[in-house]
Scaffold this active site. Structure first.
Site, PDB file in Angstrom:
ATOM      1  N   GLY A  22      52.262  60.776  74.590  1.00 35.48           N
ATOM      2  CA  GLY A  22      52.932  62.003  74.735  1.00 35.48           C
ATOM      3  C   GLY A  22      52.216  63.282  73.948  1.00 35.48           C
ATOM      4  O   GLY A  22      52.653  64.026  73.235  1.00 35.48           O
ATOM      5  N   TYR A 172      70.141  56.992  70.529  1.00 33.95           N
ATOM      6  CA  TYR A 172      68.777  57.556  69.943  1.00 33.95           C
ATOM      7  C   TYR A 172      68.701  56.740  68.387  1.00 33.95           C
ATOM      8  O   TYR A 172      67.396  56.335  68.352  1.00 33.95           O
ATOM      9  CB  TYR A 172      68.789  58.824  69.747  1.00 33.95           C
ATOM     10  CG  TYR A 172      67.531  59.439  68.884  1.00 33.95           C
ATOM     11  CD1 TYR A 172      66.494  59.579  69.738  1.00 33.95           C
ATOM     12  CD2 TYR A 172      67.516  60.096  67.867  1.00 33.95           C
ATOM     13  CE1 TYR A 172      65.313  60.114  69.227  1.00 33.95           C
ATOM     14  CE2 TYR A 172      66.271  60.531  67.302  1.00 33.95           C
ATOM     15  CZ  TYR A 172      65.457  60.584  67.950  1.00 33.95           C
ATOM     16  OH  TYR A 172      64.065  61.171  67.484  1.00 33.95           O
TER      17      TYR A 172
END
Length: 312
Positions: A22, A172
């Protein structure tokens, strides 16, 4: 060691190879930028290769791009094979990529998107690359977690993929708790070998694209108050960089911002939630992760290395 740890404290990284997931934007980009500036050869492992190439063009030093889509185990295996064909060693694996508060979606294999991307994708990638790290003294696996691992977080073994109901925040939290449990169990397994170590970090509240899927009730206050209560991606990357490069860092440690509530500030050692340290859950999660991904980690044998410090 100064409490005001910055990129100026990063030791010379020449001769070291770092893979950062990322890394085309946000925290990953700042992590790659700092490592490349100190001489590391850096691979930006990204889903969008075109964006990765643009990011690499803006960085100085030896920076290349590798396609990696953590929502697909086929892509993870392909990326690992490509990296193994071009590299003979990896000094740093920075498991940085992630998604946050997404609507209910799944990965290619049907895993809940946040758990599948943030935890299972990185679990598989690490397992497939670890034997390029084990012979390298001072090599480190750094996985980026979040203070969200404390919020409505648990490992829901009876419904890991939220098929019965779905909460963005709880899903999450599960994924970020899994990041920490993976780190602690990985370190336990690596410790007898004595070369590679596993650590974790979190960025506090940083101004990045990660929160773009946040509910409006949270996103709007961040829009208004962001400049006051958040820190830049460059500051948010410092805990990861300290875990990756500080000679005094040890396996199993967790770094985060040193300010009030670990929201902003220069990086320091922090602690995670009590449940994150529960060994039985860590080991159960590991077994489930191996089963779901089909990735078995290489066997780590005890090794005697005279004069070698645990963290290099």
């Amino acid at each position: 060691m100064s409490e005001q740890w910055t990129t100026a404290n990063i030791p010379d990284q020449r001769g070291r190879t770092a893979v950062v997931t990322g890394a085309n934007t946000g925290l990953g980009y700042e992590t790659a930028k700092a490592l490349a500036a100190r001489g590391a050869s850096v691979i930006l492992a990204v889903r969008d290769v075109e964006k990765g190439e643009r990011a690499a063009a803006g960085l100085s030093g030896d920076v290349t791009v590798q396609a990696l889509d953590l929502t697909s185990l086929d892509s993870v295996r392909t990326a690992a094979a490509a990296l193994r064909s071009r590299l003979d060693r990896i000094d740093l694996l920075i498991n940085n990529a992630g998604v946050m508060y997404t609507p209910k979606r799944t990965t290619r294999e049907g895993f809940e998107l946040q758990f599948g991307t943030n935890h299972l994708g990185h679990f598989a990638l690490t397992g497939l690359l670890l034997d390029l790290m084990l012979p390298v003294p001072g090599s480190r696996v750094v996985t980026v977690s979040s203070t969200g691992h404390r919020i409505r977080a648990a490992i829901h073994f009876d419904d890991l993929h939220w098929e019965r109901s779905y909460s963005r925040a709880a899903a999450y939290g599960q994924s970020k708790l899994a990041n920490l449990m993976f780190t602690y169990e990985l370190q336990r397994r690596l410790a007898p070998h004595g070369t590679t170590v596993a650590m974790a970090a979190h960025p506090g509240l940083s101004s990045t694209e990660l929160a773009r899927h946040s509910p409006a009730a949270l996103r709007l206050p961040l829009t208004w108050l962001g400049p006051v209560i958040t820190q830049t991606p460059a500051m948010g990357a410092l805990p990861t960089l300290r875990a990756a490069t500080d000679p005094a860092a040890l396996g199993g440690q967790y770094y985060g911002p040193g300010g009030r509530g670990e929201i902003t500030g220069h990086p320091r050692l922090v602690t995670s939630s009590p449940q994150s340290y529960e060994v039985a859950i860590q080991q159960r999660l590991w077994a489930v992760s191996e089963d779901l991904t089909g990735v078995t980690f290489p066997r780590v044998e005890p090794k005697r290395l005279s004069g070698l410090a645990l963290a290099g």
